[in-house]
Design an enzyme around this catalytic site. Structure first.
Site, short mmCIF file in Angstrom:
data_model
loop_
_atom_site.label_atom_id
_atom_site.label_comp_id
_atom_site.label_asym_id
_atom_site.label_seq_id
_atom_site.Cartn_x
_atom_site.Cartn_y
_atom_site.Cartn_z
N GLY A 36 0.51 -1.53 -0.08
CA GLY A 36 0.48 -0.05 -0.11
C GLY A 36 0.75 0.80 -0.24
O GLY A 36 0.32 2.06 -0.95
N HIS A 37 1.90 1.60 1.00
CA HIS A 37 2.81 2.13 0.62
C HIS A 37 3.69 2.52 -0.37
O HIS A 37 3.46 3.77 -1.09
CB HIS A 37 3.37 2.28 2.11
CG HIS A 37 3.21 2.23 3.53
ND1 HIS A 37 3.46 1.44 4.28
CD2 HIS A 37 2.78 3.27 4.29
CE1 HIS A 37 2.98 1.30 4.90
NE2 HIS A 37 2.45 2.19 5.93
O1 PAF Z 1 -2.05 6.44 8.28
C1 PAF Z 1 -0.53 6.69 8.83
O2 PAF Z 1 0.54 6.01 8.29
C2 PAF Z 1 -0.16 7.35 9.55
O3 PAF Z 1 -1.12 7.95 10.23
C3 PAF Z 1 0.14 8.77 9.42
C4 PAF Z 1 -0.43 9.81 8.26
C5 PAF Z 1 1.69 8.84 8.90
C6 PAF Z 1 0.45 10.15 10.56
O4 PAF Z 1 1.59 9.68 11.26
#
Ligand code: PAF
Length: 286
Positions: A36-37
């Site tokens: 996903g990332h």
């Molecule tokens: O979705 C996430 O991984 C976290 O909530 C974020 C947006 C990086 C904030 O810490």
């Protein structure tokens, strides 16, 4: 790919890029990166409106409750670095907790109205922590575009609200949920699941898809749909339901009756120690 641990160094690098007219795409994460990332990083890399891609990795203590998994949250920086590089990241920002929240830190960002239901109800203070860290990260990176997954649908609503209300000059770009072959939404917390829990967790997406089918077939009663989701997830012995809700999009109000437009079906449940969330945005026809 360059790595920065200090805010000042990250800022200096980005000031140079901006001075050359480069536009910044930003993917904030808590690390332990997954597909996903990577999809978010690739979206930023392929975006015509972006020249330089910045990823942050910071497990933000402010968004965890006292009995939640902050200390155990999975971390693997060496693996994350390789994944960032493979996705086309130019700069990785990995601040320590003391860098982000030095002694005396006392300012928080609170988005109201859309944070008192769904995950906001089950995790008091969670979105205050998210809004605070994202506001800080936006001020440090000053991105032109920032990327978030719709799997965290309420987070997207909260961040859009904050960006609009506080006039952050950033475009929020939202990516569809990335799923495993059997439908389970990818999440860093899937690592907590035993083999049996991993199989059981597919009940979330299956139930959402069946609820969506009911809407397509003409169901317009929000309470019946909510109960359907509760029963479907409740029927899985390894699932402990947190919530199942049918809410308006994007203002997240519980719906008794579905009207034409988009509605959000959102669920959260525990499988062992893993609290997993999932959702579907469903188009209701006239
Ligand atoms: O979705 C996430 O991984 C976290 O909530 C974020 C947006 C990086 C904030 O810490």
């Amino acid at each position: 790919m360059e790595l920065f641990e200090r805010i000042a160094a990250m800022r200096a690098y980005l000031a140079e890029a901006r001075a050359r007219g480069e536009r910044i795409g930003f993917v904030p994460t808590m690390g332990f990166l997954h597909k996903g990332h990577l999809a978010l990083i690739r979206s930023a890399r392929e975006d015509d409106e972006v020249d330089r891609v910045v990823v942050s990795i910071f497990v933000n203590p402010l968004q965890f409750g006292p009995r939640e998994d902050y200390r155990d949250y999975p971390r693997n920086l060496e693996r994350d670095k390789k994944l960032c590089l493979s996705g086309g990241t130019d700069a990785l920002f990995v601040p320590a907790v003391e860098e982000m929240y030095p002694e005396g830190f006392a300012t928080h960002v609170e988005v109201t109205g859309v944070t008192d239901i769904l995950c906001g109800r089950s995790r008091p203070g969670h979105f205050r922590g998210v809004a605070t860290v994202v506001a800080k990260l936006f001020n440090i990176v000053q991105p032109d575009s920032a990327y978030f997954g719709i799997k965290d649908a309420q987070q997207v609503v909260v961040i859009r609200r904050m960006v609009e209300d506080l006039d952050f000059p950033v475009k929020i770009k939202v990516h569809p949920t990335v799923r495993e072959e059997d439908g389970l939404a990818v999440s860093s917390r899937n690592i907590y699941l035993s083999a049996e829990e991993r199989r059981a967790a597919t009940v979330l997406y299956r139930s959402l898809k069946r609820a969506e089918e009911l809407v397509v077939q003409g169901e317009r009663n929000g309470l019946r749909l909510k109960r359907f989701l509760e029963d479907a997830i409740g029927a899985e012995p390894l699932a402990r339901l947190d919530y199942a809700e049918v809410v308006s999009w994007p203002d997240l109000k519980p719906l008794n009756e579905l009207r034409p437009g988009q509605v959000l079906l959102a669920v959260a449940a525990y499988f062992g120690r893993a609290r997993l969330i999932d959702n579907l945005l469903v188009e209701v026809k006239a």
